[in-house]
Design an enzyme around this catalytic site. Structure first.
Site, PDB file in Angstrom:
ATOM      1  N   PRO A   1      39.908  37.010  36.574  1.00 16.37           N
ATOM      2  CG  PRO A   1      40.260  34.779  37.185  1.00 16.37           C
ATOM      3  CD  PRO A   1      40.628  36.176  37.547  1.00 16.37           C
ATOM      4  CG  MET A   2      35.587  38.914  36.272  1.00 16.45           C
ATOM      5  SD  MET A   2      35.197  40.677  36.371  1.00 16.45           S
ATOM      6  CE  MET A   2      36.562  41.398  35.428  1.00 16.45           C
ATOM      7  CG  LEU A   3      32.576  31.827  32.779  1.00 15.01           C
ATOM      8  CD1 LEU A   3      33.940  31.348  32.313  1.00 15.01           C
ATOM      9  CD2 LEU A   3      31.907  30.761  33.640  1.00 15.01           C
TER      10      LEU A   3
ATOM     11  CB  CYS B   1      34.426  29.085  40.018  1.00 11.68           C
ATOM     12  SG  CYS B   1      32.831  29.252  39.189  1.00 11.68           S
TER      13      CYS B   1
ATOM     14  CE  LYS C   1      40.202  35.544  41.782  1.00 10.56           C
ATOM     15  NZ  LYS C   1      38.850  35.252  42.266  1.00 10.56           N
TER      16      LYS C   1
ATOM     17  CG  HIS D   1      36.853  36.207  46.357  1.00 11.99           C
ATOM     18  ND1 HIS D   1      36.031  35.998  45.286  1.00 11.99           N
ATOM     19  CD2 HIS D   1      36.241  37.147  47.120  1.00 11.99           C
ATOM     20  CE1 HIS D   1      34.961  36.785  45.398  1.00 11.99           C
ATOM     21  NE2 HIS D   1      35.068  37.476  46.502  1.00 11.99           N
TER      22      HIS D   1
ATOM     23  CG  ASN E   1      39.377  38.887  43.897  1.00 14.12           C
ATOM     24  OD1 ASN E   1      38.705  37.869  43.815  1.00 14.12           O
ATOM     25  ND2 ASN E   1      39.077  39.958  43.219  1.00 14.12           N
ATOM     26  N   GLY E   2      38.315  40.962  45.979  1.00 12.66           N
ATOM     27  CA  GLY E   2      36.971  41.011  46.537  1.00 12.66           C
ATOM     28  C   GLY E   2      36.541  42.393  46.974  1.00 12.66           C
TER      29      GLY E   2
ATOM     30  NE  ARG F   1      31.415  41.661  41.533  1.00 14.78           N
ATOM     31  CZ  ARG F   1      30.727  41.706  42.665  1.00 14.78           C
ATOM     32  NH1 ARG F   1      29.427  41.875  42.636  1.00 14.78           N
ATOM     33  NH2 ARG F   1      31.344  41.597  43.821  1.00 14.78           N
TER      34      ARG F   1
END
Length: 332
Positions: A19-21, A101, A140, A173, A213-214, A236
């Site tokens: 999920p990426m804002l 976040c 997450k 993450h 993740n990461g 990303r």
């Protein structure tokens, strides 16, 4: 039931997009789905307040996006349960709680990474959602926050949320978050990655499903992580270089299918774009997610430039995309 459907049902977390804002909106997800039929797609984080009190439809998505997970931001069990129920009714395949976040805005709303300091509240939130839906409810999170970054702290957090919250799936993450002093962007880059710690977590909680993740940039790296973990989440890199997804179904999910043709994937977007234009969407709102598709291919810069300069203009339509495509399609 086909083997492909079985794969989707039983291995949804094997490869997913984070999920990426401001990035993984419905247009982005529809485009990414053209590149991989198996990858699990996550929405941007949506707050419970937006869903319950907002004027727009924050749960809108296309049926073609499945498998799709909704990421929620919130810390009130009752509000989260209400939103989870609505999401299940709308057909989402999973609900995910954001405990990662680090932005000030998120902290002020008492959700995101700061929730790591209150494992019992996270457990209450997960349990409240699990009690009202039958789809998976996942978390997450980071590997720590501020000075609370010991392995013992992480184990206590996972143990509490898994035990009291009955959470069975975690996406980790592999960085800690600094809640003050670093911007969200810096928090994605400055705290060092610690993959071995996440691997250890999976070994110590073998009954839980865990994805990592990461910093993951290639399918080779993803495969290396999958030797230790149940799943890999890419952020990303998948957005900036979406061509990465064209081999995922074959390389990661073992589906006997040819690699997706990127030009064909763009043209597969045309009916969707036409529908969106008819509904008043600007072309650039869709094509901005497609700019990185031809990374490393001659003509990629011209593709990006032409779309960037022309897709936002009034009346811009399919012809703009087709012209941009002509700058790269015959150079592959």
């Amino acid at each position: 039931m086909s083997s492909q459907t079985n794969q989707t049902l039983f291995q949804p977390h094997r490869f997913s997009i984070a999920p990426m804002l401001d990035w993984t909106d419905r247009h982005c997800r529809y485009f990414l789905r053209q590149l991989s039929s198996q990858t699990l797609l996550y929405t941007e984080m949506v707050t419970t307040g937006a869903i319950i009190h907002g004027k727009g439809d924050y749960l809108a998505y296309s049926e073609d996006e499945h498998p799709i997970a909704l990421q929620l931001g919130g810390s009130d069990p009752a509000a989260l349960a209400q939103c989870a129920k609505l999401a299940e009714e709308r057909g989402y395949d999973e609900i995910n709680l954001n405990v990662g976040c680090p932005s000030d805005r998120v902290q002020n709303g008492m959700f995101g990474a700061c929730l790591m300091a209150d494992a019992q509240r996270v457990a209450d939130c997960i349990k409240a959602m699990r009690d009202v839906v039958s789809i998976p409810v996942t978390v997450k999170t980071r590997i720590g926050i501020d000075d609370q970054d010991s392995y013992e702290f992480l184990c206590d957090f996972i143990g509490t949320v898994a035990g009291k919250g009955e959470c069975e799936m975690f996406i980790i993450h592999a960085r800690k978050a600094w809640l003050s002093g670093l911007s969200p962007k810096e928090n994605r880059e400055i705290p060092p990655l610690d993959y071995p710690r996440v691997y250890q977590l999976k070994r110590d909680f073998p009954h839980l499903t865990m994805a990592i993740n990461g910093g993951i940039k290639t399918l080779e790296e993803a495969k290396a992580h999958l030797e230790h973990m149940d799943g890999v989440m890419v952020g990303r890199e998948a957005y900036q270089n979406p061509g990465l997804l064209t081999a995922v179904d074959r390389e990661i999910f073992g589906i006997d299918a040819p690699e997706v043709d990127t030009v064909a994937a763009v043209r597969a977007m045309y009916p969707y774009i036409e529908r969106e234009l008819a509904n008043g969407t600007y072309l650039g709102h869709v094509t901005r997610h497609m700019l990185g598709l031809f990374q490393g291919i001659p003509g990629a810069r011209q593709w990006r430039r032409y779309l960037s300069e022309n897709a936002h203009k009034a009346g811009a339509g399919i012809d703009v995309v087709e012209h941009a495509l002509s700058l790269v399609a015959d150079k592959r």
